[in-house]
Scaffold this motif. Structure first.
Motif, short mmCIF file in Angstrom:
data_model
loop_
_atom_site.label_atom_id
_atom_site.label_comp_id
_atom_site.label_asym_id
_atom_site.label_seq_id
_atom_site.Cartn_x
_atom_site.Cartn_y
_atom_site.Cartn_z
N GLY A 307 38.43 40.43 14.06
CA GLY A 307 39.00 40.32 13.33
C GLY A 307 39.57 38.98 11.86
N MET A 308 40.07 38.00 12.70
CA MET A 308 40.21 36.78 11.35
C MET A 308 39.15 36.81 10.82
N GLN A 309 38.06 36.99 12.01
CA GLN A 309 36.92 36.43 11.18
C GLN A 309 35.94 36.89 11.43
N ASN A 310 34.89 36.68 10.67
CA ASN A 310 32.86 38.07 10.60
C ASN A 310 32.53 36.89 11.53
N LEU A 311 31.45 37.00 12.98
CA LEU A 311 29.92 36.66 13.13
C LEU A 311 29.42 37.18 12.91
N ILE A 312 28.75 36.94 11.99
CA ILE A 312 27.74 37.32 11.24
C ILE A 312 25.75 36.49 11.56
N SER A 313 24.84 37.29 12.32
CA SER A 313 23.93 37.19 12.87
C SER A 313 22.73 37.47 11.62
N VAL A 326 26.72 32.98 12.70
CA VAL A 326 27.51 32.52 11.14
C VAL A 326 29.45 32.61 11.13
N LEU A 327 30.65 32.19 11.80
CA LEU A 327 31.31 32.17 11.43
C LEU A 327 31.68 32.51 10.76
N LEU A 328 32.65 33.26 9.93
CA LEU A 328 32.96 33.45 8.86
C LEU A 328 34.48 34.02 8.31
N PRO A 329 35.66 33.11 7.00
CA PRO A 329 36.73 33.85 7.31
C PRO A 329 36.69 35.52 6.66
N GLY A 330 37.69 36.47 7.58
CA GLY A 330 37.31 37.70 7.33
C GLY A 330 37.39 38.73 6.28
N ASP A 331 37.97 37.84 4.94
CA ASP A 331 38.22 37.85 3.64
C ASP A 331 37.14 37.55 2.81
N ARG A 332 36.22 36.88 3.73
CA ARG A 332 35.00 36.42 2.53
C ARG A 332 33.68 37.12 2.80
N GLN A 333 33.31 37.28 1.35
CA GLN A 333 32.19 38.28 0.75
C GLN A 333 31.27 37.52 0.35
N TRP A 334 29.98 38.79 1.50
CA TRP A 334 28.88 37.99 0.31
C TRP A 334 28.05 39.55 -0.42
N ASN A 335 27.52 39.38 -0.96
CA ASN A 335 26.76 39.97 -2.37
C ASN A 335 25.50 41.57 -1.26
N SER A 336 24.59 40.64 -0.88
CA SER A 336 23.58 40.94 -0.51
C SER A 336 22.69 40.63 1.28
N GLU A 337 22.01 41.76 1.48
CA GLU A 337 21.33 40.49 2.88
C GLU A 337 20.60 40.25 2.87
N SER A 338 20.59 39.48 1.97
CA SER A 338 19.11 38.22 1.96
C SER A 338 20.67 36.56 1.10
N ILE A 339 20.79 35.82 2.61
CA ILE A 339 21.55 34.63 2.21
C ILE A 339 20.66 33.47 2.31
N GLU A 340 21.27 31.90 1.87
CA GLU A 340 21.25 31.18 1.44
C GLU A 340 22.05 30.14 2.99
#
Ligand SMILES: Nc1ncnc2c1ncn2[C@@H]1O[C@H](COP(=O)(O)OP(=O)(O)OP(=O)(O)O)[C@@H](O)[C@H]1O
Ligand SMILES: [Mg+2]
Length: 361
Positions: A307-313, A326-340
């Motif tokens: 809801g308010m956040q996304n939990l990403i594994s 990692v817990l991120l605000p729901g509106d925070r976007q990321w571009n690719s599967e690979s992240i730093e």
């Protein structure tokens, strides 16, 4: 001044079941102590010992500077609220609240004053003439609280009083409880396995496991400076990331990446690293400023929308068996599967692999 003191309290049922091991704690006037711990860790047994419903194997209980260890429950001036709010079904709300006062031979004018005042503060005035059968769960729980409050006891004991309520109602009654007890002087001991209740209501929290206190601190310190790995893992949802890592030089190795260790007299072969999901950062501009080993590369493989956040594994490169959440605000976007990722050093918790104790930083 009404103060509760517990010294070296022990309870043994048989050599295999020791639900209370050497518990010592103080709760002063105006303090709200929560006993927080998993099922079976001894929370209710401690309350029952304080109330006098059980006798300790060893130890002392003092209320308002009086040793009450061997007094009968009725002589301890305690009010207890249980999970199952046992109200008298044949009595009205008013009569339920007045019942314990009647036993104490208080004048009916004084009883009326006390009950009316507490009923008003709990929003029960309109329900005074109803019987428990015609009340909702939340209303019944408030009557049970009211019954405890009118007694003006030396100590309040509450054992999971909200656990029979549905989630929404629980939130509402929790907020009401907080306001209600803010204006009470008597010490409160509150039992729960719900960490939100513990964090929001308490002035201090005792985290228990297997009958022993793991940490006794303010909610802030319990969350931000967990004394050991048990507290770190038990308090916080989603749970803190906890990894056993090999040490190499001054780094703990996370797959191909190294995380700088705190200053230690000797570097152990292995160490436990803890970081809360909300404290892991994406390496953006900050990444350039960090030494190279501090940036950790990974692949996103699961996104849970809370809801308010996304939990990403995230799986770490070179260590596919390990997941960082990692817990991120729901509106925070990321571009690719690979992240730093970056673990900000001041937000990492380090624990000893063998003892589980926090390593001071
Ligand atoms: N009368 C008894 N005889 C023997 N063992 C008991 C007795 N009462 C409780 N125990 C045991 O003591 C331990 C602690 O029980 P207790 O009820 O205090 O746990 P709790 O922390 O309140 O758990 P929950 O969150 O499930 O209510 C448990 O292992 C329980 O089985
Ligand atoms: Mg219990």
């Amino acid at each position: 001044m009404s103060k509760l003191e517990i010294k070296n309290l022990n309870k043994t049922y048989n050599p295999k079941v020791v639900p209370v091991k050497d518990i010592s704690l103080d709760v002063s006037e105006g303090e709200f102590l929560t006993l927080l711990g998993p099922s079976g860790c001894g929370k209710s047994t401690i309350l029952r010992l304080i109330a006098g419903l059980e006798q300790p194997t060893r130890g002392e209980i003092r209320i308002a500077d009086r040793n009450v260890t061997h007094l009968r429950p009725g002589d301890r001036n305690i009010a207890m609220v249980f999970q199952s709010y046992a109200l008298y079904p044949h009595m009205t709300v008013y009569e339920n609240m007045a019942s314990s006062l009647k036993l104490r031979k208080i004048s009916s004018a004084e009883i009326h004053r006390l009950v009316t005042e507490v009923a008003e503060s709990l929003g029960l005035t309109e329900l005074a003439d109803r019987k428990p059968g015609k009340l909702s769960g939340g209303q019944r729980q408030r009557v049970a609280l009211g019954r405890a409050l009118v007694r003006q006891p030396a100590v309040f004991l509450l054992d999971e009083p909200l656990s029979n309520l549905d989630a929404l109602l629980r939130e509402k009654v929790r907020a009401e409880l907080k306001q209600l007890f803010a204006s009470q002087k008597a010490p409160v001991v509150y039992v729960t396995h719900d960490q939100t209740e513990a964090m929001t209501l308490s002035t201090k929290v005792a985290v228990l496991n297997n009958g022993s206190i793991q940490q006794l601190d303010s909610p802030h310190l319990i969350y931000n400076r967990p004394a050991n790995q048990f507290v770190a893992g038990f308090v916080g949802s989603p749970q803190m990331n906890l990894f056993v890592l090999k040490c190499q030089g001054n780094f703990a190795m996370l797959g191909d990446f190294g995380v700088a260790l705190p200053n230690m007299p000797t570097v152990p072969p292995e160490i436990v690293l803890g970081i809360r999901p909300e404290n892991v950062c994406f390496a953006g501009e900050e990444a350039g400023k960090m030494p190279a080993p501090q940036v950790i590369k990974g692949e996103v493989y699961l996104v849970e929308n809370l809801g308010m956040q996304n939990l990403i594994s995230i799986r770490i490169k070179g260590l596919e068996s390990l997941t960082v959440r990692v817990l991120l605000p729901g509106d925070r976007q990321w571009n690719s599967e690979s992240i730093e990722l970056i673990f900000p050093p001041q937000l990492i918790h380090w624990f000893d692999v063998k003892t589980g104790e926090r390593i001071p930083d």
